[in-house]
Design a protein around this motif. Structure first.
Motif, PDB file in Angstrom:
ATOM      1  N   MET A 293      -5.299   4.318   9.585  1.00 29.64           N
ATOM      2  CA  MET A 293      -5.433   4.467   8.164  1.00 29.64           C
ATOM      3  C   MET A 293      -4.507   3.277   7.571  1.00 29.64           C
ATOM      4  O   MET A 293      -3.246   3.300   7.897  1.00 29.64           O
ATOM      5  CB  MET A 293      -5.049   5.814   7.675  1.00 29.64           C
ATOM      6  CG  MET A 293      -5.027   6.220   6.373  1.00 29.64           C
ATOM      7  SD  MET A 293      -4.743   7.725   5.915  1.00 29.64           S
ATOM      8  CE  MET A 293      -3.021   8.173   6.850  1.00 29.64           C
ATOM      9  N   ASN A 294      -4.697   2.688   6.721  1.00 34.55           N
ATOM     10  CA  ASN A 294      -3.979   1.816   5.923  1.00 34.55           C
ATOM     11  C   ASN A 294      -2.894   2.398   5.224  1.00 34.55           C
ATOM     12  O   ASN A 294      -3.437   3.123   4.106  1.00 34.55           O
ATOM     13  CB  ASN A 294      -4.840   0.648   5.212  1.00 34.55           C
ATOM     14  CG  ASN A 294      -3.858  -0.347   4.513  1.00 34.55           C
ATOM     15  OD1 ASN A 294      -3.154  -0.110   3.595  1.00 34.55           O
ATOM     16  ND2 ASN A 294      -4.071  -1.554   4.999  1.00 34.55           N
ATOM     17  N   ASP A 295      -1.595   2.257   5.155  1.00 33.88           N
ATOM     18  CA  ASP A 295      -0.578   3.130   4.603  1.00 33.88           C
ATOM     19  C   ASP A 295      -0.437   2.581   3.094  1.00 33.88           C
ATOM     20  O   ASP A 295      -0.361   3.342   2.313  1.00 33.88           O
ATOM     21  CB  ASP A 295       0.927   2.525   5.281  1.00 33.88           C
ATOM     22  CG  ASP A 295       1.059   3.004   6.447  1.00 33.88           C
ATOM     23  OD1 ASP A 295       0.424   3.835   6.987  1.00 33.88           O
ATOM     24  OD2 ASP A 295       2.179   2.685   7.090  1.00 33.88           O
ATOM     25  N   ARG A 296      -0.786   1.331   2.699  1.00 29.82           N
ATOM     26  CA  ARG A 296      -0.720   0.993   1.338  1.00 29.82           C
ATOM     27  C   ARG A 296      -1.722   1.805   0.527  1.00 29.82           C
ATOM     28  O   ARG A 296      -1.893   2.214  -0.530  1.00 29.82           O
ATOM     29  CB  ARG A 296      -0.954  -0.730   1.308  1.00 29.82           C
ATOM     30  CG  ARG A 296      -1.058  -1.109  -0.152  1.00 29.82           C
ATOM     31  CD  ARG A 296      -1.245  -2.885  -0.149  1.00 29.82           C
ATOM     32  NE  ARG A 296      -1.293  -3.265  -1.197  1.00 29.82           N
ATOM     33  CZ  ARG A 296      -0.158  -3.872  -1.898  1.00 29.82           C
ATOM     34  NH1 ARG A 296       0.961  -3.726  -1.183  1.00 29.82           N
ATOM     35  NH2 ARG A 296      -0.208  -4.507  -3.042  1.00 29.82           N
ATOM     36  N   GLU A 297      -3.116   1.516   1.131  1.00 31.69           N
ATOM     37  CA  GLU A 297      -4.139   2.384   0.585  1.00 31.69           C
ATOM     38  C   GLU A 297      -3.989   3.815   0.493  1.00 31.69           C
ATOM     39  O   GLU A 297      -4.616   4.577  -0.460  1.00 31.69           O
ATOM     40  CB  GLU A 297      -5.518   1.925   1.268  1.00 31.69           C
ATOM     41  CG  GLU A 297      -5.840   0.560   1.119  1.00 31.69           C
ATOM     42  CD  GLU A 297      -7.053   0.035   1.933  1.00 31.69           C
ATOM     43  OE1 GLU A 297      -7.593   0.965   2.836  1.00 31.69           O
ATOM     44  OE2 GLU A 297      -7.648  -0.982   1.940  1.00 31.69           O
ATOM     45  N   ALA A 298      -3.543   4.327   1.438  1.00 32.53           N
ATOM     46  CA  ALA A 298      -3.167   5.807   1.519  1.00 32.53           C
ATOM     47  C   ALA A 298      -2.058   6.169   0.488  1.00 32.53           C
ATOM     48  O   ALA A 298      -2.495   7.389  -0.298  1.00 32.53           O
ATOM     49  CB  ALA A 298      -2.487   6.161   2.789  1.00 32.53           C
ATOM     50  N   ILE A 299      -1.100   5.544   0.290  1.00 32.04           N
ATOM     51  CA  ILE A 299      -0.400   5.583  -0.884  1.00 32.04           C
ATOM     52  C   ILE A 299      -0.910   5.665  -2.262  1.00 32.04           C
ATOM     53  O   ILE A 299      -0.560   6.615  -2.969  1.00 32.04           O
ATOM     54  CB  ILE A 299       0.877   4.840  -0.929  1.00 32.04           C
ATOM     55  CG1 ILE A 299       1.740   5.305   0.368  1.00 32.04           C
ATOM     56  CG2 ILE A 299       1.707   4.841  -1.821  1.00 32.04           C
ATOM     57  CD1 ILE A 299       2.928   4.459   0.885  1.00 32.04           C
ATOM     58  N   GLU A 300      -1.622   4.483  -2.548  1.00 31.24           N
ATOM     59  CA  GLU A 300      -2.494   4.375  -3.369  1.00 31.24           C
ATOM     60  C   GLU A 300      -3.356   5.606  -3.789  1.00 31.24           C
ATOM     61  O   GLU A 300      -3.540   5.986  -4.991  1.00 31.24           O
ATOM     62  CB  GLU A 300      -3.385   3.075  -3.444  1.00 31.24           C
ATOM     63  CG  GLU A 300      -3.886   2.486  -4.589  1.00 31.24           C
ATOM     64  CD  GLU A 300      -4.711   1.445  -4.677  1.00 31.24           C
ATOM     65  OE1 GLU A 300      -4.728   0.749  -5.812  1.00 31.24           O
ATOM     66  OE2 GLU A 300      -4.972   0.916  -3.760  1.00 31.24           O
ATOM     67  N   ALA A 301      -4.054   5.661  -2.814  1.00 26.43           N
ATOM     68  CA  ALA A 301      -5.156   7.169  -3.077  1.00 26.43           C
ATOM     69  C   ALA A 301      -4.310   8.403  -3.388  1.00 26.43           C
ATOM     70  O   ALA A 301      -4.591   9.167  -4.253  1.00 26.43           O
ATOM     71  CB  ALA A 301      -5.640   7.250  -1.916  1.00 26.43           C
ATOM     72  N   ALA A 302      -3.047   8.668  -2.896  1.00 30.06           N
ATOM     73  CA  ALA A 302      -2.493  10.013  -3.066  1.00 30.06           C
ATOM     74  C   ALA A 302      -1.746   9.743  -4.315  1.00 30.06           C
ATOM     75  O   ALA A 302      -1.874  10.969  -5.049  1.00 30.06           O
ATOM     76  CB  ALA A 302      -1.312   9.935  -2.023  1.00 30.06           C
ATOM     77  N   LEU A 303      -1.288   8.721  -4.932  1.00 30.61           N
ATOM     78  CA  LEU A 303      -0.726   8.564  -6.468  1.00 30.61           C
ATOM     79  C   LEU A 303      -2.011   8.796  -7.282  1.00 30.61           C
ATOM     80  O   LEU A 303      -1.759   9.421  -8.213  1.00 30.61           O
ATOM     81  CB  LEU A 303      -0.175   7.254  -6.641  1.00 30.61           C
ATOM     82  CG  LEU A 303       1.141   7.088  -5.781  1.00 30.61           C
ATOM     83  CD1 LEU A 303       1.826   5.762  -5.874  1.00 30.61           C
ATOM     84  CD2 LEU A 303       2.221   8.050  -6.220  1.00 30.61           C
TER      85      LEU A 303
END
Length: 367
Positions: free
Chosen positions: A1-11
């Motif tokens: 899982m890509n950290d950057r994309e996961a954070i973006e999705a969470a926000l």
């Protein structure tokens, strides 16, 4: 899982601010590493042509529509707070913790519906408090209004800003349900002696139409002794009568306001008044001549100075001339004591002027 994309999705999914620690737990990564990733994401959104932005609210992050596009997307956004509900929220935020029954007294029973919806939205919490509840804002309140923290002062500033937008400067106090201590002009310096900041100076003895409206924002009114009946024609709140003839009057006036005063400031002011009183008593010790007070007001100052009294003594009278009974109390006096109509300055300065007049007069007579 890509950290950057996961954070973006969470926000994107959250719809409100998420703190760095929560994101770190979500990704099972160190908080410092997550903060670095979010900063990179913020920079990316800042540099691209996008209607979305990510804001750093102090290690709390929120994805939102850029202000320039807020009006365009408003029809698609979640339901906004109505003006009546926003006013209820403003009062809770400004006065928190606010007793629910006090809020209902001011806003009416419709506020119960407002409180229920504000709780459902997560903006307000209610904690049992005897037979009622204490209301205060939640961390989500800060997120909703784009504040960097849930700091009470930051919230107050935001609420004042919102209230001005809704009601203008003239209606600000009514919007916030904010009420003040009222003082007649002569007692403004008493507020400083007590450390009271939330007050209004008002002519309560013969108020204008505008001043009558101002009286509605006052919950305690400080006036001179003897004017209660006159003031009661215009004001039905708590009236506090105080005197300002002697140093003891000043101390009693501060005691009358102790439940709304700054204790440290009152202690400091009381010590100053007591010190001044001792100095004047020391100055009066050099005078052997006895005096004859013409009025009760003068008698109180004479007693405070511990001067000897005699029917044949030096006559000391107030300078106002005719009394309420039509008697010229100033006629034939050896020493005239200035009264408030002929004095300026703070209460402390006015009291000192009366004592100075007596001591200066005795000095001239005794030679």
């Amino acid at each position: 899982m890509n950290d950057r994309e996961a954070i973006e999705a969470a926000l994107f999914a959250a719809g409100s601010a998420i703190d760095a620690l929560t994101l770190a737990r979500l990704l099972n990564k160190p908080k410092k590493q997550v903060i670095t990733v979010v900063r990179g994401l913020i920079a990316d959104y800042t540099g691209r042509e996008s209607g979305i932005e990510i804001l750093d609210l102090g290690e709390r992050y929120v994805m939102q529509v850029k202000p320039a596009y807020a009006e365009i997307v408003r029809p698609f956004a979640p339901k906004e707070l109505s003006a009546p509900m926003l006013r209820t929220l403003s009062m809770i935020a400004y006065h928190q913790p606010l007793v629910q029954s006090d809020l209902i007294d001011q806003r009416g029973n419709s506020a119960y519906d407002h409180i229920r919806e504000l709780k459902e939205r997560g903006l307000v919490e209610a904690v049992p408090h005897g037979r009622t509840k204490l209301l205060r804002t939640t961390p989500l309140f800060a997120d909703y209004f784009g504040l960097q923290s849930n700091d009470p002062e930051a919230i107050k500033q935001k609420i004042v800003e919102l209230s001005r937008q809704q009601s203008g400067q003239s209606g600000l106090n009514k919007w916030l349900g904010r009420r003040f201590v009222g003082v007649t002009p002569m007692y403004e310096s008493l507020m400083g002696m007590c450390g009271i900041r939330e007050y209004r100076v008002i002519n309560a003895y013969d108020p204008t139409e505008e001043e009558l409206e101002d009286l509605a924002d006052i919950y305690k009114l400080v006036i001179s002794r003897g004017y209660r009946e006159r003031v009661s024609k215009y004001y039905d709140g708590e009236i506090i009568e105080v005197g300002s003839t002697t140093f003891d009057d000043l101390i009693e006036a501060m005691k009358a306001l102790e439940n709304i005063s700054d204790p440290e400031k009152v202690k400091e002011s009381t010590e100053l008044v007591e010190d001044l009183e001792e100095r004047y008593v020391s100055k009066a010790l050099v005078f052997s001549k006895k005096v004859k007070p013409a009025t009760e007001m003068v008698a109180r100052i004479v007693k405070d100075l511990r001067l000897g009294v005699s029917a044949e003594g030096v006559i000391i009278a107030p300078d106002y001339g005719l009394s309420a009974g039509g008697v010229n109390v100033s006629e034939g006096a050896d020493i005239l004591v200035p009264t408030h109509r002929n004095l300026d300055g703070s209460l402390m300065e006015r009291v000192c002027s009366k004592y100075d007049a007596i001591l200066t007069g005795l000095k001239k007579i005794q030679g």
